[in-house]
Write a protein that holds these residues in place. Sequence first.
Motif, PDB file in Angstrom:
ATOM      1  N   GLU A  70     -18.185  12.940  -5.675  1.00  0.00           N
ATOM      2  CA  GLU A  70     -18.065  12.470  -4.026  1.00  0.00           C
ATOM      3  C   GLU A  70     -19.323  12.431  -3.569  1.00  0.00           C
ATOM      4  O   GLU A  70     -20.921  12.840  -3.845  1.00  0.00           O
ATOM      5  N   LYS A  71     -19.142  12.119  -2.048  1.00  0.00           N
ATOM      6  CA  LYS A  71     -20.611  12.005  -1.663  1.00  0.00           C
ATOM      7  C   LYS A  71     -21.196  12.794  -1.272  1.00  0.00           C
ATOM      8  O   LYS A  71     -20.359  13.860  -0.683  1.00  0.00           O
ATOM      9  N   GLU A  79     -19.671   0.405  -5.244  1.00  0.00           N
ATOM     10  CA  GLU A  79     -20.443   1.584  -4.715  1.00  0.00           C
ATOM     11  C   GLU A  79     -20.410   1.891  -3.139  1.00  0.00           C
ATOM     12  O   GLU A  79     -19.170   1.729  -2.923  1.00  0.00           O
ATOM     13  N   ARG A  80     -21.454   3.049  -2.517  1.00  0.00           N
ATOM     14  CA  ARG A  80     -20.336   3.955  -1.376  1.00  0.00           C
ATOM     15  C   ARG A  80     -21.648   3.983  -0.786  1.00  0.00           C
ATOM     16  O   ARG A  80     -22.596   3.863  -1.052  1.00  0.00           O
ATOM     17  N   ALA A 116     -18.257   8.298 -10.253  1.00  0.00           N
ATOM     18  CA  ALA A 116     -16.543   7.851  -9.525  1.00  0.00           C
ATOM     19  C   ALA A 116     -15.855   8.598  -9.864  1.00  0.00           C
ATOM     20  O   ALA A 116     -14.962   9.270  -9.190  1.00  0.00           O
ATOM     21  N   GLY A 161     -22.992   7.791  -4.082  1.00  0.00           N
ATOM     22  CA  GLY A 161     -23.306   8.637  -2.999  1.00  0.00           C
ATOM     23  C   GLY A 161     -23.782   9.947  -3.129  1.00  0.00           C
ATOM     24  O   GLY A 161     -23.158  10.664  -2.414  1.00  0.00           O
TER      25      GLY A 161
END
Length: 477
Positions: free
Chosen positions: A52-53, A139-140, A47, A78
Amino acid sequence: MTWDSVPRMVLSAADRFGAAEAVVDGPLRLTFVELAERVRKAAGAFASLGVEKGDRVAVWAPNSAQWIVAAFGLLTAGGVLVPVNTRFRTAEAHDIITRSGAKAVLVQQGFLGTEFTGPRGVPVIDLGSDFLDSGTPFERAVSGSDVCDIIFTSGTTGRPKGVLMSHAQNLRLFAEWCELADLREGDRYLIVNPFFHMFGWKAGLIASLIRGATILPVPVFDVDHVLDLVERERVTMLPGPPTLYHSLLAARAKGGRDLSSLRAAVTGAADIPVELIRRISEELPFRTIMTGYGLTEAGTVTASRPGDSFDDIATTVGTPCAGLQVRVADDGEVLVRGYSVMLGYLDDPAATAEAITPDGWLHTGDLGTLDAEGRLRIVGRKKDMFVVGGFNAYPAEIEGFLLQHPAVAQAAVVGVPDARLGQVGKAFVVRHSPVSAAELIDWSRERMAGFKVPRTVEFREELPLNATGKVLKDRLR
């Protein structure tokens, strides 16, 4: 128990299995709790890197505890995992890294004497650095329908294509694989299959975390090292290609090795001698043997079942997994339909449409037959692929490299039998100008992974062609 994503499954292992050993890699021993902590910290590092996701990151490195932490950490942030074959030369790997749009590439510098580089503008992170431990736990949220990984495979065009698979597909299929392969909580799973391959990544790492098995990664297959680990770590689960079991049988014949802990074997190949399956069962301690058929585009499609005969296990690849259908087309091609069929090829809707029919049937490119009990037998490879020591080699890709040599006018590659590796490549070449077989083989070694390099070259005045100009490879074989 079901989870909505691979990260949730992995992190839940801390609660499910606690202080049991999750990973043993040399002197490093991680419990499931410690693994989850490291995964969360690695997620924070990704991150902080700006992942990014949905962003993709490549891992071009051998089997190790760091590979495991990196892969699961990336997913927990993600991101989308892009495993890269460690046997690839720089140009091959850079092509995949570039086309995947990877934000970074993680490597193990010095592996096999190689200094790994990234394409221009793509950061290279050494797994031996402190990067994975540098993040704040993170955590995403990820859903089951999100893309989990992109594994590149080659087809008849010779250019690798990225196969998109979701979290839900991986979790459902490899939970069933655990049942079929008899993987149990507390098993000690020696993983010689490379993590960049579906067999190592999904039937290895994901399956182990689903079940609560201890992962023992092996970066390079060395029979003495494997035997040492089997003895010292009391290994119970040992999947691999048929060559692995030949090595175990040879070691047993020599004596002096304790293989008594081994319980579950999993193997697969187009043609396994019935005698080998019989010997694995009768001369080694294994109590279960599974063979199966799979491909990157659909995961494990079929598998043998408990109670199958030696003949069934050796000469067929079993019956379809739950939720999957298999049929054989009029031309003999094996077609697969069901939830595990890939989401598609990365950035290639034309190839996706060519591979998957409007009603969901995936063209596998393999030729097969179904018996009265629904067992699938693979009889050939429509794509002319051959398997060198467990690695898939694609003639069209190898031919493309050979044609880059200034002396090569035409090239055709076929797989020929080899006592040690199962099959190796043989090249038939029409020359523009003088070049020797040895020179061409040495030239090839500089440009492609070792398993792809033709072992022999035969020069011809011309290649046999059909009316449309296609090389008649059956004649060459």
